[in-house]
Design an enzyme around this catalytic site. Sequence first.
Site, PDB file in Angstrom:
ATOM      1  N   ASP A   1      34.775  47.512  25.013  1.00 20.32           N
ATOM      2  CA  ASP A   1      34.955  46.554  25.664  1.00 20.32           C
ATOM      3  C   ASP A   1      35.522  45.315  24.725  1.00 20.32           C
ATOM      4  OD1 ASP A   1      35.759  44.933  28.047  1.00 20.32           O
ATOM      5  OD2 ASP A   1      34.089  46.174  28.889  1.00 20.32           O
TER       6      ASP A   1
ATOM      7  N   GLU B   1      47.916  34.749  43.027  1.00 18.31           N
ATOM      8  CA  GLU B   1      48.467  35.288  41.752  1.00 18.31           C
ATOM      9  C   GLU B   1      49.864  35.234  41.748  1.00 18.31           C
ATOM     10  OE1 GLU B   1      44.339  35.714  41.912  1.00 18.31           O
ATOM     11  OE2 GLU B   1      45.915  36.590  42.968  1.00 18.31           O
TER      12      GLU B   1
ATOM     13  N   TRP C   1      34.586  46.829  39.494  1.00 16.97           N
ATOM     14  CA  TRP C   1      34.623  45.374  40.138  1.00 16.97           C
ATOM     15  C   TRP C   1      33.130  44.822  39.676  1.00 16.97           C
ATOM     16  CZ3 TRP C   1      36.546  47.727  45.374  1.00 16.97           C
ATOM     17  CH2 TRP C   1      37.913  47.877  45.479  1.00 16.97           C
TER      18      TRP C   1
ATOM     19  N   ARG D   1      39.396  47.405  34.659  1.00 17.33           N
ATOM     20  CA  ARG D   1      39.674  48.775  33.999  1.00 17.33           C
ATOM     21  C   ARG D   1      39.183  49.792  35.102  1.00 17.33           C
ATOM     22  NH1 ARG D   1      33.855  48.221  30.818  1.00 17.33           N
ATOM     23  NH2 ARG D   1      32.723  49.998  31.888  1.00 17.33           N
TER      24      ARG D   1
END
Length: 641
Positions: free
Chosen positions: A286, A235, A189, A176
């Site tokens: 969250d 990824e 992080w 985020r």
Amino acid sequence: MAYKHLRHFIDTLEKAGELVRISTYVDPHLEIAEITDRISKSPDGGKALLFENTGYDFPVLINSMGSYRRMCMALGVQELDDVAREIEGLFKMLSKPKESILDKLAMLPKLSQFASWMPRVISGRGACQEVVINNPDLGKLPVMTCWPKDGGPFITLPVIHTKDPNTGSRNVGMYRMQVFEKDMTGMHWHMHKVSAKHFSEYKKLNKRMPVAVALGGDPVYTYSATAPLPENVDEYMLAGFLRKKKVELVKCITQPDIEVPADADFVIEGYVEPGEELIWEGPFGDHTGYYSLADWYPRFHVTAITHRKDAVYPSTIVGIPPQEDAWIGKATERIFLAPIKMTLVPEIVDMEMPVEGVFHNLVIAQIHKDYPGQAQKVMNAMWGAGQMMFNKILAVTDTGTKITDYKALAQYAFKDLNPATDVYFSQGPMDVLDHSCSRMGFGGKMCIDGTGKLPEERDDRFDRTVFKPNVNAAALQAAYPEVKGVNTALLQMDIPCLIVAIEKSRRNHVRELHPRLVAEQGMEGVKMILYVEHTVDPQDLPSALWRFCNNLDPKRDNILTERPSGKDPHLVTACLGLDGTIKTKEHDDFQRDWPNIIVADDATIKKIDEKWSALNLGPFIPSPSLKYKQQIYGDGAVVAL
């Protein structure tokens, strides 16, 4: 299936009847989140929402992967298990001995297929760079503020690109980003994340770290950024495999060391300065359903914003489950079952992550059991596997029942469960967002061995008679004023587990109460008591389990009590108590702050109630927050202890 761009996905959703366009003005500050919360908690996740009138130049797409069907559409499959079967087939093919030249030649088409999945950097500019803003202003984007006690607006679906300065290997993750200024955000992080490791390497070199953030494009990019891949696996190779077409990347304009998908909707380019003072980021509502605690994180400085001419801003909200992220988690559960089976736990048959466990908190693993102690072997393997290291409660069962039938599963697991010998406690790394840990990122874990027991796994001290508890909830509440509610419904289903709501008033309150309750008449045969806060309705099983899983540190908060067997005085029975209540300095010597659960404020709820009929969303849906408002402590995001 490869989507050409985000609007291609939107068109596909709309043709399938999976999208609602909202032309009424809706404010990205709190209002979009409140509407989305109502829709995402609808049966089957409701519909994807496209807010076309936000006061900004760009529409907002949200809840686009918020159902099983839309998650499958995003990945271009009919069923999520189709991906797992394909991966398993690839593993078997690659591991099969190649004895003849024909066997080796048969591999060539697959090797060619592997090459077709690898990302490719193309020359020139991509569609994501049709508009270049060299004087960037994040205030021009419809960045949402989701919850009233959030630290500010947050970018919630950022696909963040970094590189290792020594090896050049790319990482694509999702963290985020709180917007602080028109050209500066936080960069959330966590200590366990690969991007944090890259940042550590830049700090050693005292070198500015380039970063780029992509928004939109093929939804596979968003999913791949969340996938728990091994550290050195790109990824975008996973994205290429899923979309059956390689990802085309272009170099950023102001940060040319970083490449981003050419078909993204937005790219936010910038850097993190290693020696710069950190910024106090958060709190943030969250995915746990609680506000995550504020902390110090790096500053991300924006050097340019580029976007498509027809860009759509993708977003999501996280909060009390279920939300859109539950379906993203379901995709991971299904897709990564095959690699876990092929590389770590060959005996695994199936895996389930109940929504009440919000991903890491509760995982169920089903195995083929062949020998004693196999559940513990699986426990150790899974807790050592990538992001599974964050798991708090692991339940292991065998093939005696389906793991998706929770009632039958609980009946089967408890039938042969001895809570004194078949529940194992450990400790290790935990999600930084887990507020129950006494120390951030480090806490207790529990494994429940719900498999059928072999003779070697039984302790002759314990009576294996299946007792039928006869618990009088009203009598317990009368005898113990601190007990505010008792759920005996599970006992009626032959699941020997109680849920007890308790109002604590002293140190070690639950630890002292549990043996007294276990000794009460009618309690013999109850194998487990889950304690929740007195503000929690124990009759509301999904909510009670969600609160319980979040508030429990299993190693710290377990109380095992034995009592003489009513059938044979030479034997004993056992009952495990698990304290899933709020922990405080006063009652529990808990030294960290404790966060609140996430609810909308009254003013926002009222605004959405009043404009609901103009939103084209069908019958009125009341705010899910109303159910939880009585469980808020004061009006802040965090309880200072």
